[in-house]
Design a protein around this motif. Structure first.
Motif, PDB file in Angstrom:
ATOM      1  N   THR B  77       0.981  -1.049   0.182  1.00  0.00           N
ATOM      2  CA  THR B  77       0.018   0.049  -0.221  1.00  0.00           C
ATOM      3  C   THR B  77       0.876   1.188  -0.037  1.00  0.00           C
ATOM      4  O   THR B  77       2.048   0.958   0.412  1.00  0.00           O
ATOM      5  N   ILE B  78       0.344   2.454  -0.602  1.00  0.00           N
ATOM      6  CA  ILE B  78       1.316   3.389  -0.809  1.00  0.00           C
ATOM      7  C   ILE B  78       1.717   4.141   0.699  1.00  0.00           C
ATOM      8  O   ILE B  78       1.130   4.110   1.489  1.00  0.00           O
ATOM      9  N   SER B  79       3.003   4.397   0.316  1.00  0.00           N
ATOM     10  CA  SER B  79       3.722   5.125   1.596  1.00  0.00           C
ATOM     11  C   SER B  79       4.255   6.401   1.131  1.00  0.00           C
ATOM     12  O   SER B  79       5.020   6.462   0.244  1.00  0.00           O
ATOM     13  N   GLY B 101      11.274   4.371  -3.583  1.00  0.00           N
ATOM     14  CA  GLY B 101      10.023   4.793  -3.915  1.00  0.00           C
ATOM     15  C   GLY B 101       9.604   3.956  -5.178  1.00  0.00           C
ATOM     16  O   GLY B 101      10.364   3.401  -5.835  1.00  0.00           O
ATOM     17  N   THR B 102       8.334   4.007  -5.316  1.00  0.00           N
ATOM     18  CA  THR B 102       7.669   3.494  -6.367  1.00  0.00           C
ATOM     19  C   THR B 102       7.944   4.298  -7.638  1.00  0.00           C
ATOM     20  O   THR B 102       8.477   5.532  -7.331  1.00  0.00           O
ATOM     21  N   PRO B 103       7.868   4.036  -8.762  1.00  0.00           N
ATOM     22  CA  PRO B 103       8.026   4.772 -10.095  1.00  0.00           C
ATOM     23  C   PRO B 103       7.327   6.182 -10.087  1.00  0.00           C
ATOM     24  O   PRO B 103       8.108   6.956 -10.345  1.00  0.00           O
ATOM     25  N   CYS B 104       6.421   6.282  -9.423  1.00  0.00           N
ATOM     26  CA  CYS B 104       5.619   7.368  -9.343  1.00  0.00           C
ATOM     27  C   CYS B 104       6.179   8.418  -8.433  1.00  0.00           C
ATOM     28  O   CYS B 104       6.235   9.874  -8.697  1.00  0.00           O
ATOM     29  N   GLN B 105       6.798   7.993  -7.453  1.00  0.00           N
ATOM     30  CA  GLN B 105       7.408   8.623  -6.294  1.00  0.00           C
ATOM     31  C   GLN B 105       8.813   9.125  -6.845  1.00  0.00           C
ATOM     32  O   GLN B 105       9.207  10.239  -6.877  1.00  0.00           O
ATOM     33  N   PHE B 133      10.203  -1.702  -8.713  1.00  0.00           N
ATOM     34  CA  PHE B 133       9.219  -2.365  -9.638  1.00  0.00           C
ATOM     35  C   PHE B 133       7.804  -2.139  -9.079  1.00  0.00           C
ATOM     36  O   PHE B 133       7.692  -2.497  -7.794  1.00  0.00           O
ATOM     37  N   CYS B 134       6.806  -1.665  -9.911  1.00  0.00           N
ATOM     38  CA  CYS B 134       5.622  -1.743  -9.382  1.00  0.00           C
ATOM     39  C   CYS B 134       4.362  -1.868 -10.468  1.00  0.00           C
ATOM     40  O   CYS B 134       4.545  -1.283 -11.445  1.00  0.00           O
ATOM     41  N   THR B 135       3.573  -2.829 -10.328  1.00  0.00           N
ATOM     42  CA  THR B 135       2.368  -3.140 -11.288  1.00  0.00           C
ATOM     43  C   THR B 135       1.368  -2.222 -10.991  1.00  0.00           C
ATOM     44  O   THR B 135       0.471  -1.951 -11.863  1.00  0.00           O
ATOM     45  N   GLU B 136       0.985  -2.341  -9.602  1.00  0.00           N
ATOM     46  CA  GLU B 136       0.042  -1.523  -9.383  1.00  0.00           C
ATOM     47  C   GLU B 136       0.052  -1.293  -7.556  1.00  0.00           C
ATOM     48  O   GLU B 136       0.600  -1.847  -7.197  1.00  0.00           O
ATOM     49  N   ASN B 137      -0.908  -0.530  -7.120  1.00  0.00           N
ATOM     50  CA  ASN B 137      -0.797  -0.299  -5.574  1.00  0.00           C
ATOM     51  C   ASN B 137      -2.335  -0.331  -5.208  1.00  0.00           C
ATOM     52  O   ASN B 137      -3.026   0.013  -5.815  1.00  0.00           O
ATOM     53  N   PHE B 138      -2.347  -0.717  -3.746  1.00  0.00           N
ATOM     54  CA  PHE B 138      -3.551  -0.701  -3.042  1.00  0.00           C
ATOM     55  C   PHE B 138      -3.676   0.586  -2.174  1.00  0.00           C
ATOM     56  O   PHE B 138      -2.889   0.798  -1.627  1.00  0.00           O
ATOM     57  N   GLU B 187      -7.254  -1.555  -6.660  1.00  0.00           N
ATOM     58  CA  GLU B 187      -6.262  -0.804  -6.976  1.00  0.00           C
ATOM     59  C   GLU B 187      -6.596   0.416  -6.897  1.00  0.00           C
ATOM     60  O   GLU B 187      -7.646   1.030  -7.224  1.00  0.00           O
ATOM     61  N   GLN B 188      -5.424   1.313  -6.587  1.00  0.00           N
ATOM     62  CA  GLN B 188      -5.673   2.918  -6.648  1.00  0.00           C
ATOM     63  C   GLN B 188      -5.908   3.295  -8.176  1.00  0.00           C
ATOM     64  O   GLN B 188      -5.501   2.710  -9.104  1.00  0.00           O
ATOM     65  N   ASP B 189      -6.956   3.992  -8.397  1.00  0.00           N
ATOM     66  CA  ASP B 189      -7.512   4.491  -9.593  1.00  0.00           C
ATOM     67  C   ASP B 189      -6.254   5.042 -10.614  1.00  0.00           C
ATOM     68  O   ASP B 189      -6.319   4.496 -11.733  1.00  0.00           O
ATOM     69  N   GLY B 190      -5.357   5.921  -9.983  1.00  0.00           N
ATOM     70  CA  GLY B 190      -4.222   6.616 -10.355  1.00  0.00           C
ATOM     71  C   GLY B 190      -3.500   5.468 -11.320  1.00  0.00           C
ATOM     72  O   GLY B 190      -2.646   5.891 -12.132  1.00  0.00           O
ATOM     73  N   CYS B 191      -3.197   4.159 -10.300  1.00  0.00           N
ATOM     74  CA  CYS B 191      -2.417   3.429 -11.018  1.00  0.00           C
ATOM     75  C   CYS B 191      -2.778   2.728 -12.562  1.00  0.00           C
ATOM     76  O   CYS B 191      -1.902   2.313 -13.240  1.00  0.00           O
ATOM     77  N   HIS B 192      -3.822   3.145 -12.784  1.00  0.00           N
ATOM     78  CA  HIS B 192      -4.528   2.606 -14.097  1.00  0.00           C
ATOM     79  C   HIS B 192      -4.060   3.488 -15.279  1.00  0.00           C
ATOM     80  O   HIS B 192      -4.329   3.299 -16.328  1.00  0.00           O
ATOM     81  N   VAL B 193      -3.423   4.609 -15.057  1.00  0.00           N
ATOM     82  CA  VAL B 193      -3.067   5.445 -15.931  1.00  0.00           C
ATOM     83  C   VAL B 193      -1.537   5.570 -15.859  1.00  0.00           C
ATOM     84  O   VAL B 193      -0.791   6.465 -16.446  1.00  0.00           O
ATOM     85  N   CYS B 194      -0.787   4.530 -15.034  1.00  0.00           N
ATOM     86  CA  CYS B 194       0.507   4.777 -14.982  1.00  0.00           C
ATOM     87  C   CYS B 194       1.214   3.792 -15.986  1.00  0.00           C
ATOM     88  O   CYS B 194       0.894   2.551 -15.872  1.00  0.00           O
ATOM     89  N   SER B 195       2.185   4.298 -16.466  1.00  0.00           N
ATOM     90  CA  SER B 195       2.799   3.374 -17.474  1.00  0.00           C
ATOM     91  C   SER B 195       4.332   2.934 -17.089  1.00  0.00           C
ATOM     92  O   SER B 195       5.170   2.403 -17.898  1.00  0.00           O
ATOM     93  N   GLY B 261       2.058  -4.806 -20.958  1.00  0.00           N
ATOM     94  CA  GLY B 261       0.761  -5.243 -20.526  1.00  0.00           C
ATOM     95  C   GLY B 261       0.510  -3.730 -19.620  1.00  0.00           C
ATOM     96  O   GLY B 261      -0.546  -3.357 -20.042  1.00  0.00           O
ATOM     97  N   LYS B 262       1.474  -3.246 -18.861  1.00  0.00           N
ATOM     98  CA  LYS B 262       0.869  -2.166 -17.985  1.00  0.00           C
ATOM     99  C   LYS B 262       0.962  -0.915 -18.859  1.00  0.00           C
ATOM    100  O   LYS B 262      -0.214  -0.042 -18.725  1.00  0.00           O
ATOM    101  N   LYS B 263       1.641  -0.677 -19.666  1.00  0.00           N
ATOM    102  CA  LYS B 263       1.642   0.344 -20.767  1.00  0.00           C
ATOM    103  C   LYS B 263       0.455   0.203 -21.704  1.00  0.00           C
ATOM    104  O   LYS B 263      -0.227   1.398 -21.649  1.00  0.00           O
TER     105      LYS B 263
HETATM  106  S1  SF4 Z   1       1.188   1.657 -10.562  1.00  0.00           S
HETATM  107 FE1  SF4 Z   1       0.334   3.332  -8.921  1.00  0.00          FE
HETATM  108  S2  SF4 Z   1       1.911   2.984  -7.241  1.00  0.00           S
HETATM  109 FE2  SF4 Z   1       2.806   2.102  -8.966  1.00  0.00          FE
HETATM  110  S3  SF4 Z   1       4.127   3.547  -9.649  1.00  0.00           S
HETATM  111 FE3  SF4 Z   1       2.353   3.659 -10.942  1.00  0.00          FE
HETATM  112  S4  SF4 Z   1       0.980   5.158  -9.904  1.00  0.00           S
HETATM  113 FE4  SF4 Z   1       2.594   4.639  -8.443  1.00  0.00          FE
END
Ligand code: SF4
Lengths: 365, 286
Positions: B77-79, B101-105, B133-138, B187-195, B261-263
């Protein structure tokens, strides 16, 4: 009420720390709360950091008046910037931001610092000392070598100081506050048209203008006088520049004491009561800002500000600055203003007009 | 190019038993941070540590090896680690901060370096970024639901959780694995637009995908990251294998498949949102 220190610290980008401190101090007194000991120590340390950068900054402003050799001026500029960096860094660490420090709160300081941070502060203060010594020697020498009139800026207005370092509310209340009055500049200045041009207010002690700042503090609390001033009159403008130089080592010593004393494991905040304040009790927070006494007064009712007033350092001093400019050729007037304050526009812009309003001279630094 | 820009890619396993005992996979993050601290490359790190609430991480500023080791292990889960950066630069007075951190961080850190508005005297103190590495987060509530409602394990009993081989598995009062598909709706909604899966902008990025249990896949991406890793390898911190040793469908082939797949999913989500007339950040998918 939390907004008052946030807003009032934005009066100034050079000494926001003293505004936030005066503001929180006045509100704490209005609420009748005291921060924990280490909160007080940390807040004082933050203010010393501010002075350790602000005094050198002031010296940067007056440098062109005295340092005629460009190489020497450059060397002094480098020293001053190094000193400023250390001072600012102390405020960064203790206050959370060097400008408009968010950690200064009603009830103390938002968070304590780490032991490693404390060590870094102490190390940086040690590094400050030799740079400061060299710079102070240089400045005192070029002051004495200058052709500034020895009696420039001499006046007989009362000196106002509450503490050598931080500000003492009890002393301010006992010695000054009961004699305090405020009039409009129009009624203060002998010519109403001069007063009409002035903005703000004219704060007086015993019906007269006063002077705060390094000369006032050093005279009252550190035995400053003729012996320190060489050829200059200890009541004049150059005495302010000299007192500022001599105050820095004392500030440095105080900062070292405070940092040593700080217990980094202890709390630094007393949470203020959310709906505190009876709306009656007037809290006074005088602060010895780098250039004068900065006084904030507040009343709080059920957690909200019911009354607030600030008399900032230069609001007090500006009345004396005018007086101090009298009696010498106009070319020295800007030297007087710069000795007091680097931020008022008249310390960097000068226009001289004759009685018919014709422009006689114009100068910008 | 798959996996973004990088200098080297390798499979690593930390040798230090203290690290491998607590780490999620190969112990790369913990070991490299401890090493960077010892070498003076960093003087502290922003990490996700354990809080009083089970499996709710909290960002901490770690300044000792012990604190780094205590924070080891993945938390699903996100920190908000970046939120502690100001503290690190201010009341901890750190000059050389590592960010994990995760890629977004890692994006946030890089953006801060590019235009440090509101981050005066902070961005210049970022000394190292380690991406995971991060596929998605909760969200925490989502994670709790997955563990307690779907796996039927009390969250406080959980000792380890893992995502891999199409399963979400927990070890705790009992060991349970559920199909990863079941978890998607939490999953967090934002993760669905994360490539970004492989933390393409970190100095070093690492994760378990592509390597067997107990190992981590690791990219060095910048000169800084590569130099540090070379020194750490020379100092004997890791066992190292070439990624070529893990033939398809394992190894980089597997990582690439998941990354693509993620992209693709991100692109599709963005297209769907755009079709609905919703705003999507331009250039967010690539
Ligand atoms: S999948 Fe979600 S938590 Fe993971 S890097 Fe992307 S936005 Fe951040």
């Amino acid at each position: 009420m939390e907004f008052a220190p946030v807003a009032s610290s934005r009066f100034c980008g050079i000494c926001p720390i003293t505004h936030a401190s005066a503001s929180t101090d006045s509100i704490e007194r209005a609420l009748g709360i005291t921060p924990p000991k280490d909160g007080v120590v940390l807040k004082h340390l933050c203010n010393m950091g501010n002075k350790l950068h602000s005094h050198p900054l002031h010296q940067l402003l007056i440098l062109p008046d005295f340092a005629k050799d460009p190489n020497a001026a450059l060397a002094a500029t480098v020293r001053i910037q190094k000193m400023r960096k250390i001072g600012q860094n102390i405020v960064d660490i203790t206050g959370g931001e060097a400008i408009h420090a968010p950690n200064i709160r009603i009830g103390g300081m938002k968070t304590n610092i780490s032991e490693a941070a404390k060590r870094k502060i102490l190390e940086s203060l040690k590094a400050y000392e030799p740079i400061m010594k060299e710079n102070n020697e240089f400045l005192l020498k070029i002051f004495q070598a200058s052709d500034v009139p020895e009696k420039l800026g001499v006046h007989n207005n009362e000196l106002m100081a509450t503490d050598l370092h931080y500000g003492n509310a009890d002393l301010f209340e006992q010695e000054y506050f009961y004699r305090f009055s405020e009039v409009t500049p129009r009624s203060f200045y002998p010519k109403p048209e001069v007063g009409e041009e002035a903005c703000g207010t004219a704060p007086l002690i015993g019906g007269k203008a006063v002077e705060g700042g390094p000369k006032a503090r050093m005279t009252r609390f550190a035995g400053f006088g003729a012996k320190d001033c060489g050829k200059f009159d200890p009541k004049g403008a150059m005495a302010i520049n000299i007192a500022r130089v001599l105050e820095i080592p004392l500030t440095l010593q105080k900062a070292t004491e405070l940092a040593t004393q700080l217990d980094t494991t202890k709390p630094t905040m007393t949470k203020p009561p959310e709906a505190g304040g009876d709306g009656q009790r007037l809290g006074v927070g005088p602060q010895e800002a780098p250039r004068g006494v900065n006084v904030h007064v507040a009343k709080v009712k059920e957690g909200k500000i019911a009354y607030y007033n600030c008399l900032v350092a230069t609001t007090w001093n500006i009345l004396t600055i005018g007086k101090a400019c009298e009696g010498q050729h106009y070319k020295w007037a800007e030297h007087v203003v710069r000795a007091y304050d680097p931020c008022v526009s008249c310390s960097t812009h000068l226009i001289v007009v004759d009685e018919d309003g014709k422009l006689v001279a114009e100068d910008t630094i | 190019m798959a996996f973004g820009k990088y200098k080297e890619v390798m499979a690593l396993k930390a040798k230090d038993a203290k690290v491998t005992g607590v780490a999620q996979d190969g112990g790369v993050v913990t070991s490299i941070l401890c090493y960077a601290l010892e070498q003076g490359v960093i003087d502290g790190a922003l990490l996700a540590a354990k809080s009083d609430t089970p499996w709710l991480p909290k960002p901490v500023v770690a300044t000792t090896k012990e604190e780094i080791i205590a924070a080891a292990g993945t938390k699903y889960t996100i920190s908000p680690n970046m939120s502690a950066i100001k503290s690190a630069a201010r009341e901890y007075a750190l000059d050389k901060i590592a960010i994990v951190g995760t890629p977004c961080q890692i994006y946030a850190a890089r953006k801060m370096q590019l235009y440090p508005f509101g981050a005066r005297h902070i961005a210049d103190k970022i000394a190292l970024t380690v991406g995971i590495f991060c596929t998605e987060n909760f969200s925490y509530a989502g994670l709790k639901t997955v563990i307690e409602d779907h796996c039927k394990v009390p969250i406080e009993s959980v000792t380890k959780m893992e995502i891999g081989k199409g399963k979400f598995s927990v070890k705790g009062a009992k060991d349970v694995a559920i199909p990863i598909k079941e978890t998607h709706k939490y999953e967090q909604d934002g993760c669905h637009v994360c490539s970004d899966l492989t933390a393409e902008f970190a100095d070093i990025s690492t994760g378990s995908i592509g390597t067997p249990d107990g190992w981590s896949t690791c990219f060095t991406r910048t000169t800084k990251g590569s130099d540090l890793m070379k020194k750490a390898l020379a100092a004997g911190l890791f066992e190292k294998k070439e990624m070529a040793e893990f033939a398809a469908p394992m190894g980089l082939a597997m990582l690439e498949k998941l990354e693509t797949g993620k992209k693709d999913k991100a692109k599709k989500t963005v297209a769907d949102r755009t079709a609905l007339g919703l705003f999507t950040t331009p250039g967010i998918v690539y």
